[in-house]
Write a protein that holds these residues in place. Structure first.
Motif, short mmCIF file in Angstrom:
data_model
loop_
_atom_site.label_atom_id
_atom_site.label_comp_id
_atom_site.label_asym_id
_atom_site.label_seq_id
_atom_site.Cartn_x
_atom_site.Cartn_y
_atom_site.Cartn_z
N UNK A 188 -89.93 19.27 -6.21
CA UNK A 188 -89.05 18.10 -6.16
C UNK A 188 -88.03 18.12 -7.28
N UNK A 189 -88.46 18.49 -8.48
CA UNK A 189 -87.56 18.56 -9.63
C UNK A 189 -86.51 19.65 -9.42
N UNK A 190 -86.94 20.81 -8.93
CA UNK A 190 -86.00 21.90 -8.67
C UNK A 190 -84.96 21.50 -7.63
N UNK B 184 -88.10 24.67 3.95
CA UNK B 184 -87.22 23.56 4.34
C UNK B 184 -87.32 23.40 5.85
N UNK B 185 -87.93 22.30 6.29
CA UNK B 185 -88.21 22.09 7.71
C UNK B 185 -86.91 21.83 8.47
N UNK B 186 -86.74 22.59 9.55
CA UNK B 186 -85.59 22.42 10.45
C UNK B 186 -86.01 21.88 11.80
N UNK C 119 -82.11 10.91 3.60
CA UNK C 119 -81.37 9.88 2.86
C UNK C 119 -81.34 10.17 1.36
N UNK C 120 -81.14 11.46 1.02
CA UNK C 120 -81.02 11.86 -0.37
C UNK C 120 -82.34 11.97 -1.13
N UNK C 121 -83.46 11.77 -0.44
CA UNK C 121 -84.77 11.86 -1.09
C UNK C 121 -85.56 13.03 -0.52
N UNK C 122 -86.30 13.70 -1.38
CA UNK C 122 -87.17 14.79 -0.95
C UNK C 122 -88.44 14.19 -0.36
N UNK C 123 -88.79 14.64 0.83
CA UNK C 123 -90.05 14.23 1.46
C UNK C 123 -90.86 15.49 1.76
N UNK C 124 -92.17 15.37 1.66
CA UNK C 124 -93.08 16.49 1.84
C UNK C 124 -93.95 16.24 3.06
N UNK D 89 -95.04 24.96 1.52
CA UNK D 89 -94.86 23.61 1.02
C UNK D 89 -93.68 23.04 1.81
N UNK D 90 -93.98 22.45 2.99
CA UNK D 90 -92.90 21.95 3.86
C UNK D 90 -92.24 20.72 3.26
N UNK D 91 -90.90 20.71 3.30
CA UNK D 91 -90.16 19.58 2.77
C UNK D 91 -88.88 19.38 3.57
N UNK D 92 -88.28 18.24 3.38
CA UNK D 92 -86.99 17.93 3.96
C UNK D 92 -86.28 16.96 3.01
N UNK D 93 -84.99 16.80 3.20
CA UNK D 93 -84.22 15.83 2.43
C UNK D 93 -83.81 14.74 3.42
#
Length: 154
Positions: A147-149, A106-108, A31-36, A25-29
């Motif tokens: 996202x909640x976590x 967490x995508x780098x 501007x303070x928002x979680x994006x998938x 489940x790839x995600x990044x943060x």
């Protein structure tokens, strides 16, 4: 009706070896928002997360990270604990089912060229858009859970 029920039922259950897959489940943060990061499936073109068979000699999360590299062209830090599981059709007609464990990634790094780039689309989405694009309610629930976590740990 039974097929719909089973497709939305997603407890973690033990299955026969070979009937369980892993996914990222790839995600990044941003501007303070979680994006998938969502990708399209090759078979139906629906928006999903990268997933596949667990490779021999790899842990489930290592295999999930490999799927993310091959299918979405991303690398990063993968969790060794799944955020959730869901049930998916394993055959073209949906007559057999498989359980899939999703591991947060967490995508780098996002590559411009990757193995399945000619077979899939990829798209970054904030949670409301991701929920709208994901056809499978179980995938949406797992994205909401992550996202909640992530928001509660910041």
């Amino acid at each position: 009706m039974l097929r719909e029920f089973l497709s939305n039922w997603s407890p973690r259950v033990e299955t026969t070896p070979g009937l369980r897959q892993s996914g990222a489940l790839p995600y990044s943060i941003v501007d303070g928002r979680v994006v998938f990061l969502l990708i399209t499936s090759r078979r139906t073109g629906r928006w999903i997360f990268p997933k596949g068979d667990i490779e021999i000699g790899m842990t489930a999360w290592e295999s999930a990270a490999q799927e993310a590299l091959e299918e979405a062209g991303v690398t990063g830090e993968i969790s060794s604990e799944p955020v959730g599981s869901y049930r998916s059709g394993a055959s073209a007609d949906g007559s057999s089912l498989i359980d899939v464990d999703l591991y947060p990634l967490r995508v780098e790094t996002q590559l411009d060229v990757w193995q399945e780039m000619d077979q899939r689309l990829r798209h970054w989405a904030v949670l409301p858009e991701a929920r709208r694009l994901l056809n499978d309610g179980a995938l949406s629930r797992i994205a909401v859970k992550l996202g909640t976590q992530l928001c509660s740990t910041r």
